[in-house]
Design an enzyme around this catalytic site. Structure first.
Site, PDB file in Angstrom:
ATOM      1  N   ASP A   1       0.875  -1.094   0.109  1.00 41.07           N
ATOM      2  CA  ASP A   1       0.179  -0.128   0.022  1.00 41.07           C
ATOM      3  C   ASP A   1       0.806   1.253   0.187  1.00 41.07           C
ATOM      4  O   ASP A   1       2.075   1.121   0.224  1.00 41.07           O
ATOM      5  CB  ASP A   1      -0.911   0.055   1.294  1.00 41.07           C
ATOM      6  CG  ASP A   1      -0.264  -0.479   2.531  1.00 41.07           C
ATOM      7  OD1 ASP A   1       0.930  -0.308   2.523  1.00 41.07           O
ATOM      8  OD2 ASP A   1      -0.966  -1.030   3.318  1.00 41.07           O
TER       9      ASP A   1
ATOM     10  N   ASN B   1      -7.893  -2.393  14.410  1.00 37.82           N
ATOM     11  CA  ASN B   1      -9.130  -2.927  14.026  1.00 37.82           C
ATOM     12  C   ASN B   1      -9.338  -3.864  12.893  1.00 37.82           C
ATOM     13  O   ASN B   1     -10.555  -4.000  12.451  1.00 37.82           O
ATOM     14  CB  ASN B   1      -9.777  -1.410  13.406  1.00 37.82           C
ATOM     15  CG  ASN B   1      -9.139  -1.157  11.904  1.00 37.82           C
ATOM     16  OD1 ASN B   1      -8.310  -1.777  11.322  1.00 37.82           O
ATOM     17  ND2 ASN B   1      -9.603  -0.138  11.413  1.00 37.82           N
TER      18      ASN B   1
ATOM     19  N   HIS C   1      -7.519  -4.519  10.202  1.00 33.62           N
ATOM     20  CA  HIS C   1      -7.405  -4.465   8.653  1.00 33.62           C
ATOM     21  C   HIS C   1      -6.158  -5.063   8.224  1.00 33.62           C
ATOM     22  O   HIS C   1      -5.104  -5.338   9.197  1.00 33.62           O
ATOM     23  CB  HIS C   1      -7.293  -2.711   8.161  1.00 33.62           C
ATOM     24  CG  HIS C   1      -6.046  -1.795   8.881  1.00 33.62           C
ATOM     25  ND1 HIS C   1      -6.148  -0.958   9.419  1.00 33.62           N
ATOM     26  CD2 HIS C   1      -4.590  -2.309   8.896  1.00 33.62           C
ATOM     27  CE1 HIS C   1      -4.924  -0.267   9.509  1.00 33.62           C
ATOM     28  NE2 HIS C   1      -3.956  -1.389   9.379  1.00 33.62           N
TER      29      HIS C   1
ATOM     30  N   GLU D   1      -9.784  -1.571   5.202  1.00 40.11           N
ATOM     31  CA  GLU D   1     -10.453  -1.398   6.562  1.00 40.11           C
ATOM     32  C   GLU D   1     -11.758  -2.208   6.619  1.00 40.11           C
ATOM     33  O   GLU D   1     -12.184  -2.753   5.564  1.00 40.11           O
ATOM     34  CB  GLU D   1     -10.696   0.254   6.709  1.00 40.11           C
ATOM     35  CG  GLU D   1      -9.473   1.169   6.521  1.00 40.11           C
ATOM     36  CD  GLU D   1      -8.927   1.305   7.953  1.00 40.11           C
ATOM     37  OE1 GLU D   1      -8.651   0.161   8.442  1.00 40.11           O
ATOM     38  OE2 GLU D   1      -8.385   2.308   8.343  1.00 40.11           O
TER      39      GLU D   1
HETATM   40  C1  F6R Z   1       1.187  -1.371   6.241  1.00 39.95           C
HETATM   41  C2  F6R Z   1      -0.091  -2.127   6.252  1.00 39.95           C
HETATM   42  C3  F6R Z   1      -0.793  -2.032   7.567  1.00 39.95           C
HETATM   43  C4  F6R Z   1      -0.205  -2.340   8.803  1.00 39.95           C
HETATM   44  C5  F6R Z   1      -0.853  -2.215   9.974  1.00 39.95           C
HETATM   45  C6  F6R Z   1      -0.131  -2.345  11.327  1.00 39.95           C
HETATM   46  O1  F6R Z   1       1.808  -1.677   4.951  1.00 39.95           O
HETATM   47  O2  F6R Z   1      -0.270  -2.999   5.480  1.00 39.95           O
HETATM   48  O3  F6R Z   1      -1.864  -3.040   7.489  1.00 39.95           O
HETATM   49  O4  F6R Z   1       0.630  -3.609   8.793  1.00 39.95           O
HETATM   50  O5  F6R Z   1      -1.628  -1.136  10.027  1.00 39.95           O
HETATM   51  O6  F6R Z   1       0.649  -1.497  11.621  1.00 39.95           O
HETATM   52  P1  F6R Z   1       1.972  -1.715  12.625  1.00 39.95           P
HETATM   53  O7  F6R Z   1       2.555  -2.593  12.440  1.00 39.95           O
HETATM   54  O8  F6R Z   1       2.515  -0.248  12.780  1.00 39.95           O
HETATM   55  O9  F6R Z   1       1.295  -1.592  13.973  1.00 39.95           O
END
Ligand code: F6R
Length: 255
Positions: free
Chosen positions: A63, A130, A132, A137
């Site tokens: 992403d 949450n 995702h 989301e």
């Molecule tokens: C980022 C991504 C997100 C993160 C998620 C957890 O490329 O795909 O899904 O993996 O937001 O983020 P952290 O690891 O910072 O808690």
């Protein structure tokens, strides 16, 4: 789906990735955020000290924030260079173009590129509090493709730590691989650590397969591994069972 509860998630993740690369993987799917950082550090260490080579391997990111150029300190394109790809001998690294004003075309192009350079052999994933994955989301279609998404307030608050704790700086929109796109990878490997991820992990692993928890999609594809530390696993109903299965895993299935 395999659930691995371990004090060293980065070692288990690095074993999965290094094993795939040694066995001839040509495309890795990379996540950003804090969860995979220890894994990337361990892979860099193995590259420097143990001769692990990524020669001939390409990478695709999950992403990118809309409106952040690849030079911006918090763009995911830059994040992955600084934290992983600049430190190993990997080949081309692709990410969605968050600067293309035609977001729809940028997303379609990225999905097409993944088809061209894929299939992804191992897709590394983190999980949002949450539920995702990527930036799919809650309510994301389970078969969704790469597209623009609006971040929830919760995700923007969670990520404000990367933007000097200033919520206004956190972009509202992202281009993310869809859940359908992600599930085309041959092996999904999700890593989560800390109590803050315990609820999301419990719902993803033991709740229903549901768009309300996008990470529950890991229950669907044939090869998915959830690698968690005891804190992130602490709300799993079948905690002991997962440990038992992993401890008694046949040697020839350890890959
Ligand atoms: C980022 C991504 C997100 C993160 C998620 C957890 O490329 O795909 O899904 O993996 O937001 O983020 P952290 O690891 O910072 O808690």
């Amino acid at each position: 789906m395999e659930v691995v509860i371990t004090d060293h998630p980065e070692q288990v993740m690095a074993d999965i990735i290094a094993g795939a690369v040694t066995d001839g993987a040509t495309t890795l799917g990379l996540a950003t955020g804090s969860s995979p950082l220890p894994t990337y550090r361990e892979l860099i260490r193995r590259h420097r000290e143990d001769g692990l080579s990524f020669a001939g391997v390409k990478a695709v990111l999950l992403d990118e924030y809309v409106g952040l150029p690849p030079t911006h300190p918090e763009s995911y394109a830059r994040f992955i260079r600084e934290n992983f790809t600049d430190h190993v001998d990997i080949g081309d690294v692709y990410s969605p173009d968050g600067m293309d004003p035609d977001y729809r075309a940028a997303a379609l192009n990225y999905d097409a590129l993944i088809k061209e350079v894929g299939p992804v052999d191992v897709q590394i994933l983190g999980i949002g509090s949450n539920g995702h994955i990527g930036f799919n989301e809650p309510s994301s279609a389970l078969t969704s493709r790469t597209r623009i998404k609006t971040l929830t307030e919760k995700t923007r608050q969670d990520n404000a730590r990367f933007f000097d704790d200033d919520l206004d700086q956190v972009p509202m929109h992202v281009i993310t691989q869809g859940l359908g796109t992600i599930c085309e990878a041959r092996h999904l490997a999700l890593v989560a650590t800390g109590e803050g991820k315990a609820d999301a992990i419990a719902v993803a692993v033991e709740g229903p397969l549901s768009a309300a928890c996008p990470a529950s999609i890991l229950q669907w594809p044939p090869h998915a591994t959830v690698v968690v530390d005891p804190a992130a696993a602490s709300k799993l109903r079948d905690y002991d069972y997962y440990r038992y299965v992993y401890e008694n895993k046949p040697e020839n299935q350890r890959s």
